[in-house]
Design a protein around this motif. Structure first.
Motif, PDB file in Angstrom:
ATOM      1  N   ALA A  13      12.196 -18.939   3.560  1.00 13.06           N
ATOM      2  CA  ALA A  13      10.757 -19.040   3.815  1.00 13.06           C
ATOM      3  C   ALA A  13      10.310 -20.497   3.919  1.00 13.06           C
ATOM      4  N   TYR A  14       9.141 -20.677   4.541  1.00 13.73           N
ATOM      5  CA  TYR A  14       8.502 -21.992   4.644  1.00 13.73           C
ATOM      6  C   TYR A  14       9.436 -23.035   5.248  1.00 13.73           C
ATOM      7  N   GLY A  15       9.923 -22.740   6.434  1.00 13.46           N
ATOM      8  CA  GLY A  15      10.813 -23.667   7.120  1.00 13.46           C
ATOM      9  C   GLY A  15      11.919 -22.954   7.858  1.00 13.46           C
ATOM     10  N   THR A  16      11.857 -21.625   7.899  1.00 16.88           N
ATOM     11  CA  THR A  16      12.916 -20.853   8.546  1.00 16.88           C
ATOM     12  C   THR A  16      13.058 -21.213  10.025  1.00 16.88           C
ATOM     13  N   HIS A  17      11.936 -21.595  10.652  1.00 21.69           N
ATOM     14  CA  HIS A  17      11.983 -21.971  12.071  1.00 21.69           C
ATOM     15  C   HIS A  17      12.809 -23.241  12.310  1.00 21.69           C
ATOM     16  N   HIS A  18      13.110 -23.995  11.248  1.00 24.74           N
ATOM     17  CA  HIS A  18      13.963 -25.181  11.398  1.00 24.74           C
ATOM     18  C   HIS A  18      15.415 -24.796  11.702  1.00 24.74           C
ATOM     19  N   ILE A  19      15.803 -23.571  11.368  1.00 25.45           N
ATOM     20  CA  ILE A  19      17.163 -23.125  11.687  1.00 25.45           C
ATOM     21  C   ILE A  19      17.243 -22.902  13.199  1.00 25.45           C
ATOM     22  N   PRO A  20      18.162 -23.579  13.894  1.00 23.63           N
ATOM     23  CA  PRO A  20      18.257 -23.403  15.347  1.00 23.63           C
ATOM     24  C   PRO A  20      18.451 -21.927  15.708  1.00 23.63           C
ATOM     25  N   ARG A  21      17.816 -21.504  16.780  1.00 26.43           N
ATOM     26  CA  ARG A  21      17.834 -20.087  17.156  1.00 26.43           C
ATOM     27  C   ARG A  21      19.263 -19.544  17.268  1.00 26.43           C
ATOM     28  N   ALA A  22      20.170 -20.358  17.781  1.00 31.03           N
ATOM     29  CA  ALA A  22      21.559 -19.917  17.970  1.00 31.03           C
ATOM     30  C   ALA A  22      22.299 -19.724  16.643  1.00 31.03           C
ATOM     31  N   GLN A  23      21.739 -20.281  15.543  1.00 27.80           N
ATOM     32  CA  GLN A  23      22.408 -20.192  14.245  1.00 27.80           C
ATOM     33  C   GLN A  23      21.735 -19.209  13.274  1.00 27.80           C
ATOM     34  N   ARG A  24      20.679 -18.571  13.725  1.00 22.39           N
ATOM     35  CA  ARG A  24      19.915 -17.708  12.814  1.00 22.39           C
ATOM     36  C   ARG A  24      20.704 -16.468  12.390  1.00 22.39           C
ATOM     37  N   ALA A  25      21.481 -15.901  13.294  1.00 23.13           N
ATOM     38  CA  ALA A  25      22.311 -14.743  12.936  1.00 23.13           C
ATOM     39  C   ALA A  25      23.341 -15.137  11.884  1.00 23.13           C
ATOM     40  N   ILE A  26      23.885 -16.351  11.995  1.00 23.67           N
ATOM     41  CA  ILE A  26      24.852 -16.852  11.009  1.00 23.67           C
ATOM     42  C   ILE A  26      24.191 -16.965   9.641  1.00 23.67           C
ATOM     43  N   ALA A  27      22.936 -17.470   9.614  1.00 27.15           N
ATOM     44  CA  ALA A  27      22.218 -17.627   8.345  1.00 27.15           C
ATOM     45  C   ALA A  27      21.949 -16.274   7.681  1.00 27.15           C
ATOM     46  N   VAL A  28      21.547 -15.279   8.460  1.00 26.34           N
ATOM     47  CA  VAL A  28      21.255 -13.953   7.897  1.00 26.34           C
ATOM     48  C   VAL A  28      22.545 -13.286   7.417  1.00 26.34           C
ATOM     49  N   PRO A  32      11.232 -23.476  17.712  1.00 25.71           N
ATOM     50  CA  PRO A  32      10.800 -22.125  18.087  1.00 25.71           C
ATOM     51  C   PRO A  32      10.618 -21.249  16.853  1.00 25.71           C
ATOM     52  N   HIS A  33       9.482 -20.586  16.769  1.00 30.01           N
ATOM     53  CA  HIS A  33       9.218 -19.688  15.645  1.00 30.01           C
ATOM     54  C   HIS A  33       9.815 -18.309  15.936  1.00 30.01           C
ATOM     55  N   PHE A  34       9.769 -17.456  14.923  1.00 36.66           N
ATOM     56  CA  PHE A  34      10.381 -16.131  15.026  1.00 36.66           C
ATOM     57  C   PHE A  34       9.429 -15.135  15.694  1.00 36.66           C
ATOM     58  N   THR A  35      10.003 -14.091  16.288  1.00 36.83           N
ATOM     59  CA  THR A  35       9.248 -12.940  16.754  1.00 36.83           C
ATOM     60  C   THR A  35       9.665 -11.735  15.913  1.00 36.83           C
ATOM     61  N   ALA A  36       8.840 -10.692  15.920  1.00 37.48           N
ATOM     62  CA  ALA A  36       9.163  -9.482  15.147  1.00 37.48           C
ATOM     63  C   ALA A  36      10.464  -8.864  15.637  1.00 37.48           C
ATOM     64  N   GLY A  37      10.650  -8.833  16.950  1.00 37.16           N
ATOM     65  CA  GLY A  37      11.869  -8.260  17.510  1.00 37.16           C
ATOM     66  C   GLY A  37      13.110  -9.027  17.094  1.00 37.16           C
ATOM     67  N   GLU A  38      12.997 -10.347  17.059  1.00 41.68           N
ATOM     68  CA  GLU A  38      14.126 -11.179  16.644  1.00 41.68           C
ATOM     69  C   GLU A  38      14.503 -10.887  15.191  1.00 41.68           C
ATOM     70  N   VAL A  39      13.498 -10.756  14.318  1.00 40.01           N
ATOM     71  CA  VAL A  39      13.765 -10.469  12.896  1.00 40.01           C
ATOM     72  C   VAL A  39      14.487  -9.128  12.755  1.00 40.01           C
ATOM     73  N   LEU A  40      14.009  -8.117  13.458  1.00 38.26           N
ATOM     74  CA  LEU A  40      14.660  -6.801  13.406  1.00 38.26           C
ATOM     75  C   LEU A  40      16.109  -6.876  13.881  1.00 38.26           C
ATOM     76  N   ASP A  41      16.334  -7.596  14.961  1.00 42.92           N
ATOM     77  CA  ASP A  41      17.695  -7.738  15.494  1.00 42.92           C
ATOM     78  C   ASP A  41      18.616  -8.454  14.508  1.00 42.92           C
TER      79      ASP A  41
END
Length: 317
Positions: free
Chosen positions: A161-176, A219-228
């Motif tokens: 939280a409070y900075g999640t958008h700092h994670i590059p979009r290509a690395q977000r699946a790795i973080a989750v 880039p910030h998150f979208t609802a669809g991206e979070v679900l995916d």
């Protein structure tokens, strides 16, 4: 960067700070991670340093610890089936974007020692981790995409939280997926960001990027991206919702409470170019969020701006 002797002394210090949190740490891997620390030294040169807006951000927390507490406590209530009433010190939560331990500090202030969860404060900024340690908090230096300090299946909750958008979009699946690895079966992941296209995301793009000491184009998150992301890491009972995450300030009169709001926002976002123009800051806040000033039952004045956040939750299968 951390050298072998400093790693060892840090591990000893952490065990003293909180033996329960230390049980989730994997000392052998930490000791063998010199290459990871070398990489972190490079990644740590981000905006949350003394050279960036790190000091300004810390000043905002000192100015008002509880300004954002409504959103923080809502996030923490999602860590337990019983909500806020289920929070207790035996619950281990890893905050993967902890900064200076803000969520930990708010929880301790509002819940007290007995009910405040045991926090592992984790951040990619060595400056922020050092500040956590100075404040007596359990804190480790790692990225959200590689929480290598932490054992598999060892924590009850993970907060991003409070900075999640700092994670590059290509690395977000790795973080989750990394969050899933460190969660025990049944543990909760709570992921928070300000939704793409929302007033807060536009505030970052238009105001912070233009007037801050550091650029802020993420880039910030979208609802669809979070679900995916949750589906890709095989979480169960996944929900995505929007919560109120306001700034709230109290003061003796309307002028002082509005000045406090403006000062806080300038410090938090490092808006150095607007520091001398309180009225312009207030106009911008009113334009993007709407400023509401009310009288409390105690006769104080309360100023608030309404921010709304996108929050995904999921249970580790």
């Amino acid at each position: 960067m951390m050298f072998p002797n400093s790693v060892e002394s840090h591990l000893i210090q952490l065990k003293k700070i909180n033996p329960l949190a230390f049980k989730a740490i994997e000392p052998k891997i930490v000791r063998e991670s010199s290459a990871r620390f070398t990489n972190l030294t490079y990644l740590s040169r981000n905006e949350f340093t003394l050279e960036g807006r790190g000091a300004n951000y810390l000043d905002s927390i000192h100015l008002s610890l509880l300004a954002r507490s409504e959103g923080v406590m809502d996030l923490l209530s999602k860590m337990h089936p019983s909500g806020r009433d289920g929070l207790r010190s035996s619950l281990i939560i890893c905050d993967l974007l902890a900064g200076d331990g803000y969520v930990n500090k708010v929880a301790h202030r509002l819940l007290g020692a007995a009910r405040c969860p045991t926090f592992i404060n984790s951040d990619i900024s060595q400056f922020m981790v050092d500040n956590c340690i100075r404040d007596g908090l359990f804190a480790i230096w790692q990225s959200a995409t590689d929480p290598f300090w932490i054992r598999d299946g060892s924590v009850d909750g993970v907060l991003m939280a409070y900075g999640t958008h700092h994670i590059p979009r290509a690395q977000r699946a790795i973080a989750v997926q990394a969050a899933a690895r460190i969660l025990r079966p049944g543990g909760m992941l709570v992921l928070h960001d300000f939704e793409e296209g929302s007033p807060t995301a536009r505030w970052f793009a238009d105001v912070v990027s233009t007037h801050s000491v550091t650029p802020h184009d993420y880039p910030h998150f979208t609802a669809g991206e979070v679900l995916d992301l949750f589906a890709g890491a095989q979480f169960d009972e996944v929900t995505v919702q929007r919560i109120a995450d306001p700034f709230v300030f109290c003061g003796a009169d309307e002028e002082s409470v509005l000045k406090l709001l403006a000062n806080y926002v300038v410090k938090m976002y490092g808006l150095e170019q607007l520091r001398a123009d309180t009225q312009r800051v207030l106009r911008l806040l009113d334009e993007y969020f709407g400023i509401v000033v009310t009288r409390t039952s105690h006769g104080e004045f309360e100023a608030s701006i309404a921010r709304h956040a996108l929050v995904g939750t999921g249970r580790r299968v």
